[in-house]
Design an enzyme around this catalytic site. Structure first.
Site, short mmCIF file in Angstrom:
data_model
loop_
_atom_site.label_atom_id
_atom_site.label_comp_id
_atom_site.label_asym_id
_atom_site.label_seq_id
_atom_site.Cartn_x
_atom_site.Cartn_y
_atom_site.Cartn_z
N GLN A 60 0.84 -1.19 0.00
CA GLN A 60 0.00 0.00 0.00
C GLN A 60 0.88 1.25 0.00
O GLN A 60 1.10 1.87 1.03
CB GLN A 60 -0.89 -0.03 1.26
CG GLN A 60 -1.90 1.07 1.35
CD GLN A 60 -3.12 0.79 0.52
OE1 GLN A 60 -3.62 -0.31 0.49
NE2 GLN A 60 -3.60 1.80 -0.16
N PHE A 61 1.38 1.64 -1.17
CA PHE A 61 2.27 2.80 -1.25
C PHE A 61 1.59 4.09 -0.82
O PHE A 61 2.23 5.04 -0.38
CB PHE A 61 2.90 2.94 -2.64
CG PHE A 61 2.03 3.63 -3.65
CD1 PHE A 61 2.16 4.99 -3.88
CD2 PHE A 61 1.10 2.92 -4.38
CE1 PHE A 61 1.37 5.64 -4.82
CE2 PHE A 61 0.30 3.55 -5.32
CZ PHE A 61 0.43 4.92 -5.53
N THR A 62 0.25 4.13 -0.92
CA THR A 62 -0.46 5.36 -0.57
C THR A 62 -0.38 5.70 0.92
O THR A 62 -0.74 6.82 1.31
CB THR A 62 -1.94 5.31 -1.02
OG1 THR A 62 -2.58 4.22 -0.36
CG2 THR A 62 -2.05 5.16 -2.52
#
Length: 145
Positions: free
Chosen positions: A78-80
């Site tokens: 989950q890079f966000t």
């Protein structure tokens, strides 16, 4: 490294309509990697996740760890989680690791969890994923290093 951890009764992840990971009771993890994360960070966070006492004992107190209850993990990249929303209306993702490093650290994280005897299911790194879960509690925590 930043992990949003949710105690769940069940969870699953689908990519292009196909279930690629699914667990019963345990933890659903959203895993964010920044460009400064090292293998030491990965090991620290994995150890913390596995040993946090967030499952209830017979008296209803949070005294048991994931290992104690033989729980599973669904781990989702989950890079966000490293989106900076301080300025403007569009998040800035400069603090998120580049995909090559992020995938390496994410894979290492899941491998470390498995060496601790945990059944780990995953999504597909970099894919658009549909995550479904039944939150237990709800219990949601953020683990960072």
């Amino acid at each position: 490294m930043r992990v949003v951890l949710q105690r769940t009764k069940e969870s699953s992840v689908r990519v292009n309509g196909e279930t690629v990971g699914q667990i019963d009771a345990g933890l659903t993890l959203l895993v964010g990697i920044t460009h400064e994360d090292t293998i030491e960070d990965v090991e620290y966070v994995a150890d913390k996740v596995v040993n946090l006492r967030i499952f209830e004992d017979e008296g209803g107190k949070m005294n048991h760890s994931l290992k104690d209850v033989n729980g599973q993990i669904l781990s989702i990249s989950q890079f966000t989680l490293y989106g900076d929303c301080k300025k403007g209306r569009r998040p800035n993702f400069m603090n998120a690791a580049k995909p090559e490093l992020a995938k390496e650290r994410y894979d290492q994280f899941n491998d470390v969890l498995r060496t601790k005897g945990i059944d780990v299911q995953t999504g597909v790194f970099g894919a658009m994923m549909d995550v479904s879960l039944v939150n237990d509690g709800p219990v949601t925590l953020i683990v960072e290093r």
